[in-house]
Design an enzyme around this catalytic site. Structure first.
Site, short mmCIF file in Angstrom:
data_model
loop_
_atom_site.label_atom_id
_atom_site.label_comp_id
_atom_site.label_asym_id
_atom_site.label_seq_id
_atom_site.Cartn_x
_atom_site.Cartn_y
_atom_site.Cartn_z
N GLY A 83 2.13 2.17 10.77
CA GLY A 83 3.08 3.26 10.63
C GLY A 83 3.73 3.68 11.94
CD GLU B 263 -3.76 -2.53 7.21
OE1 GLU B 263 -2.66 -2.80 6.74
OE2 GLU B 263 -4.33 -1.45 7.01
CE LYS C 277 0.42 3.59 4.93
NZ LYS C 277 0.00 3.72 6.29
CB SER D 262 4.86 -1.84 12.12
OG SER D 262 4.44 -0.50 12.30
CD GLU E 6 -3.04 5.63 6.67
OE1 GLU E 6 -2.99 5.69 5.43
OE2 GLU E 6 -2.13 5.13 7.36
CG ASN F 244 -1.67 1.29 1.42
OD1 ASN F 244 -1.80 2.07 0.48
ND2 ASN F 244 -2.19 1.51 2.62
CG HIS G 70 -5.88 2.00 5.03
ND1 HIS G 70 -5.45 2.94 5.93
CD2 HIS G 70 -4.85 1.14 4.86
CE1 HIS G 70 -4.20 2.64 6.29
NE2 HIS G 70 -3.82 1.56 5.65
C1 PEP Z 1 -0.87 0.15 5.87
O1 PEP Z 1 -0.82 1.29 5.46
O2 PEP Z 1 -1.81 -0.58 5.51
C2 PEP Z 1 0.18 -0.32 6.77
C3 PEP Z 1 0.06 -1.52 7.29
O3 PEP Z 1 1.22 0.53 7.01
P1 PEP Z 1 2.62 0.18 7.74
O4 PEP Z 1 3.10 -1.13 7.13
O5 PEP Z 1 3.51 1.33 7.40
O6 PEP Z 1 2.35 0.05 9.18
#
Ligand code: PEP
Length: 246
Positions: free
Chosen positions: A170, A164, A11, A208, A95, A9, A93
């Site tokens: 992040g 998630e 972003k 992460s 976000e 992803n 997601h």
């Molecule tokens: C994501 O944006 O779906 C995500 C898991 O980000 P990160 O791997 O940076 O935590």
């Protein structure tokens, strides 16, 4: 045995020269032994399609409108995504839920719109830190998934689910493999009660994931791969994560 899937992803990151380098590194590092896809910002779909066509890598978007067409300024429909060869669309997601106030039913409608055009929705669910600390993880993820299951009805088996935990996205703070597996098992049980295809469905973990924790996470029985944010922007890291799944 479910084949693992690793999805990057991106972003709101990237630029045309940086993307070209990253995509060419991903193509050059095949084969991976798992399915691999990248979900890129809308303007980059076209060049991503060109770079990945002819390889077994797939691409997709990070969102999708719940509407087919009309006066919805700024939105992109599933039909448009299908025109650009998108295999996947991430929906729900955290976000989007957090910064765009997307609720469970809207996320479910987006998933339905995607499937209606042959684009597989990757439906994200996950609890915040406050919800985890209040002991509400199970209730939150079940509620989020339940809206999608009901809306997709007999097609529910066609989605990909991504767990998630919001507190792990992040932040550099990863769920332990045991914490993640516990939630994945709950989600699998919920899917089993809803669709005969549940045992074939992929449930990805995101939050992460890095080269040094990917293999242990992916070895859990109900973790079928990952949704990778930050680490998907670095070719070496993303390739290492894909290899850990293969
Ligand atoms: C994501 O944006 O779906 C995500 C898991 O980000 P990160 O791997 O940076 O935590």
């Amino acid at each position: 045995m479910r084949r693992k899937l690793v999805v990057g992803n991106w972003k709101m990151h990237g630029s045309r020269p940086v993307n070209a380098q990253l995509l060419s590194a991903l193509v050059g590092a095949r084969p991976y032994g798992c399915d691999v896809a990248v979900c890129v910002p809308f303007p980059y779909l076209s060049e991503t399609a060109v770079a990945l066509t002819g390889s077994d890598l797939r691409w997709g978007s990070q969102d999708c409108s719940a509407h087919e067409q009309g006066a919805f300024t700024g939105e992109v429909s599933a039909g448009m995504l299908a025109e650009f060869g998108c295999r996947y669309a991430i929906v729900g997601h955290s976000e989007r839920r957090q910064f765009h106030q997307e609720g469970d039913q809207l996320v479910a409608d987006k998933a339905k719109a995607a499937l209606g055009k042959g684009v597989t929705p990757i439906v994200c669910v996950g609890e915040t830190l406050a919800q985890r600390e209040a002991g509400d993880t199970e209730a939150v993820v079940k509620r989020q998934l339940s809206a999608v299951i009901h809306t997709l009805a007999h097609c529910a088996g066609e989605m990909v689910v991504a767990y998630e935990p919001v507190w792990a996205i992040g932040t550099g703070r990863t769920a332990t493999p045991e914490q993640a597996q516990a939630v994945h098992a709950l989600l699998r049980a919920q899917l089993l009660a809803a669709t005969p295809r549940a045992s074939e469905m992929k449930i990805l973990y995101g939050g992460s994931v890095k080269p040094d924790n990917a293999a242990t996470l992916f070895s859990q029985v109900d973790i079928d791969g990952g949704l990778i944010g930050g680490a998907s922007l670095k070719a070496a890291d993303f390739i290492a994560i894909c290899r850990a799944a293969g």
